[in-house]
Write a protein that holds these residues in place. Sequence first.
Motif, PDB file in Angstrom:
ATOM      1  N   ALA A 113       0.840  -1.199   0.000  1.00  7.35           N
ATOM      2  CA  ALA A 113       0.000   0.000   0.000  1.00  7.35           C
ATOM      3  C   ALA A 113       0.874   1.249   0.000  1.00  7.35           C
ATOM      4  N   CYS A 133      -0.531   3.805   6.363  1.00  6.52           N
ATOM      5  CA  CYS A 133      -1.481   2.751   5.971  1.00  6.52           C
ATOM      6  C   CYS A 133      -1.735   1.786   7.131  1.00  6.52           C
ATOM      7  N   GLU A 152     -15.194  -4.104   5.061  1.00 10.00           N
ATOM      8  CA  GLU A 152     -14.468  -5.037   4.214  1.00 10.00           C
ATOM      9  C   GLU A 152     -15.294  -5.444   2.999  1.00 10.00           C
ATOM     10  N   PHE A 155     -14.780  -2.593   0.593  1.00  6.94           N
ATOM     11  CA  PHE A 155     -13.385  -2.596   0.136  1.00  6.94           C
ATOM     12  C   PHE A 155     -13.155  -3.724  -0.860  1.00  6.94           C
ATOM     13  N   ILE A 158     -14.814  -3.093  -4.243  1.00  6.42           N
ATOM     14  CA  ILE A 158     -14.112  -2.147  -5.121  1.00  6.42           C
ATOM     15  C   ILE A 158     -13.075  -2.870  -5.970  1.00  6.42           C
ATOM     16  N   LYS A 159     -12.259  -3.721  -5.322  1.00  3.76           N
ATOM     17  CA  LYS A 159     -11.178  -4.347  -6.092  1.00  3.76           C
ATOM     18  C   LYS A 159     -11.701  -5.424  -7.040  1.00  3.76           C
ATOM     19  N   PHE A 290      -5.262   3.918  -7.676  1.00  4.10           N
ATOM     20  CA  PHE A 290      -6.128   4.160  -6.523  1.00  4.10           C
ATOM     21  C   PHE A 290      -6.866   2.886  -6.130  1.00  4.10           C
ATOM     22  N   VAL A 291      -7.361   2.180  -7.129  1.00  2.00           N
ATOM     23  CA  VAL A 291      -8.084   0.932  -6.865  1.00  2.00           C
ATOM     24  C   VAL A 291      -7.153  -0.095  -6.226  1.00  2.00           C
ATOM     25  N   THR A 294      -6.678   0.599  -2.533  1.00  2.00           N
ATOM     26  CA  THR A 294      -7.791   0.117  -1.704  1.00  2.00           C
ATOM     27  C   THR A 294      -7.775  -1.410  -1.631  1.00  2.00           C
ATOM     28  N   LEU A 297      -5.109  -2.565   0.889  1.00  9.06           N
ATOM     29  CA  LEU A 297      -5.592  -2.194   2.220  1.00  9.06           C
ATOM     30  C   LEU A 297      -6.677  -3.171   2.671  1.00  9.06           C
ATOM     31  N   SER A 298      -7.506  -3.596   1.727  1.00 12.09           N
ATOM     32  CA  SER A 298      -8.538  -4.593   2.015  1.00 12.09           C
ATOM     33  C   SER A 298      -7.905  -5.903   2.457  1.00 12.09           C
ATOM     34  N   ASN A 301      -6.537  -5.569   5.828  1.00 11.15           N
ATOM     35  CA  ASN A 301      -7.670  -5.582   6.754  1.00 11.15           C
ATOM     36  C   ASN A 301      -8.037  -7.017   7.128  1.00 11.15           C
TER      37      ASN A 301
END
Length: 459
Positions: A113, A133, A152, A155, A158-159, A290-291, A294, A297-298, A301
Amino acid sequence: MVNATEKNKKLQRGLQPRHVMLMAMAGMIGTGIFKGSGDTLNIAGPSVIITYLFSGLILFIVMVALTELAIAYPGLNIQHIIHKAFGFRASIIVGWLYWINWMIVTVVEVLAAGSFLEYWFPHAPLWFLSALCGLFIIGINLFQVKYYGEFEFWFGGIKITAIIIFIIIGLLILFGVIPSHVQPVKNFFGFGGFFPHGLSGIIQAFLVVIFSYGGSELIGLTVTETRDVEKTLPKIIKSVVFRVILFYILPITIICGMMPWNSVSATQSSPFVQVFEAVGIPGASQLMNFVLLTAVLSAANSGIYATTRTLYSMAERGEAPQFTRRLSQRGVPVGGLALTGSFLVIGVFLAFLVKDQIIVQLMSIPGFTIILVWIAICAAELKLRPTYGKIPFFRIIGFPYMTIAGIAALSAIFVSFVLNKANMVGSITCFSIMAVLVIISYFINNERTGKKDSETETD
């Protein structure tokens, strides 16, 4: 010791099937594909597609074995099942090995990240961006589990949406619907051919690919926090396995077709970003970066979730320090979160010391540990199948031959990497960890562990 107030607190459970499905995907779709795909392409070229396919078959065998065990023994997570099959020492070793695996994965995701943030802030140090992050992810995990699951869910959504869009745009470009200068046939079969490094390239790519698919076991942790396990788990397994294989193989195929494999950098930005930069679609690389941010980061998480729940489970059984059993007023395992956070600090410090190769070096270690955990799951199925009260309706076809084939394949991959001098650092680290865990297992009292297992099976 845990005081009376702590005993009255309960670990919060409230994940819905849609949360579990997205969390399982989130754990499997992260740095391994978005960052690690650059490494696998450099190792094997276009033939890495075969590595992803074969690893996907192994993943399916492991996931079905895990699902069968979860249905046969409801309420038991991976570590409990290993204890039932092989005793408390094996349980301790696998539990801590799994925690170490997810801990390193989480560090890798946080560092990745930070590296994606470098795309916009090239002059900021990696360790500083990664630290930001890490603090962000720790903050998320302080919320109640239902809010964590909801976060989550979005998140992960999104990906997954981003990969689908990438696949659609990539296919349109490859088939000429969107005009470009891309030459798919040349990219696939030129530049050394489809097998530029031969069979050895395919084999060497396995470690990163297995690392990429790692995270499927997260379902083994979330199963105790899911309603109607017998109904929801088979659906989750079928959809997750096939979608993840799809989300890996198609993007890799598209990347190979859109640019020469030997022009993909393993040390710069993600291959997904490099593809859009090479094709020249305005603004697409910025959006994709950007995607990807995220996305990792997901995955981080999910890693925090896995490490804290693993520690809590082991602490209940007397196999981890009792402070990791401490819960907040919201039912969040803050003791485990504190320990996990301290290791994130170590990871950030490593990025400060050795920035260039830190992510690649760290990715090799979970590859080893994931293989060992997967072997343990398959071996547990072989051992426990004769003891089932009744055979679960959802089970592996061709038992025991398919399970044995999975163990044999994973063992062969493990041995091949141990014998490869290029993996010396990862091999030494892995065996050192195993040796320490074996020694520790002889100093932990079996009485508390056995009592906890009896309580779990009675509930």
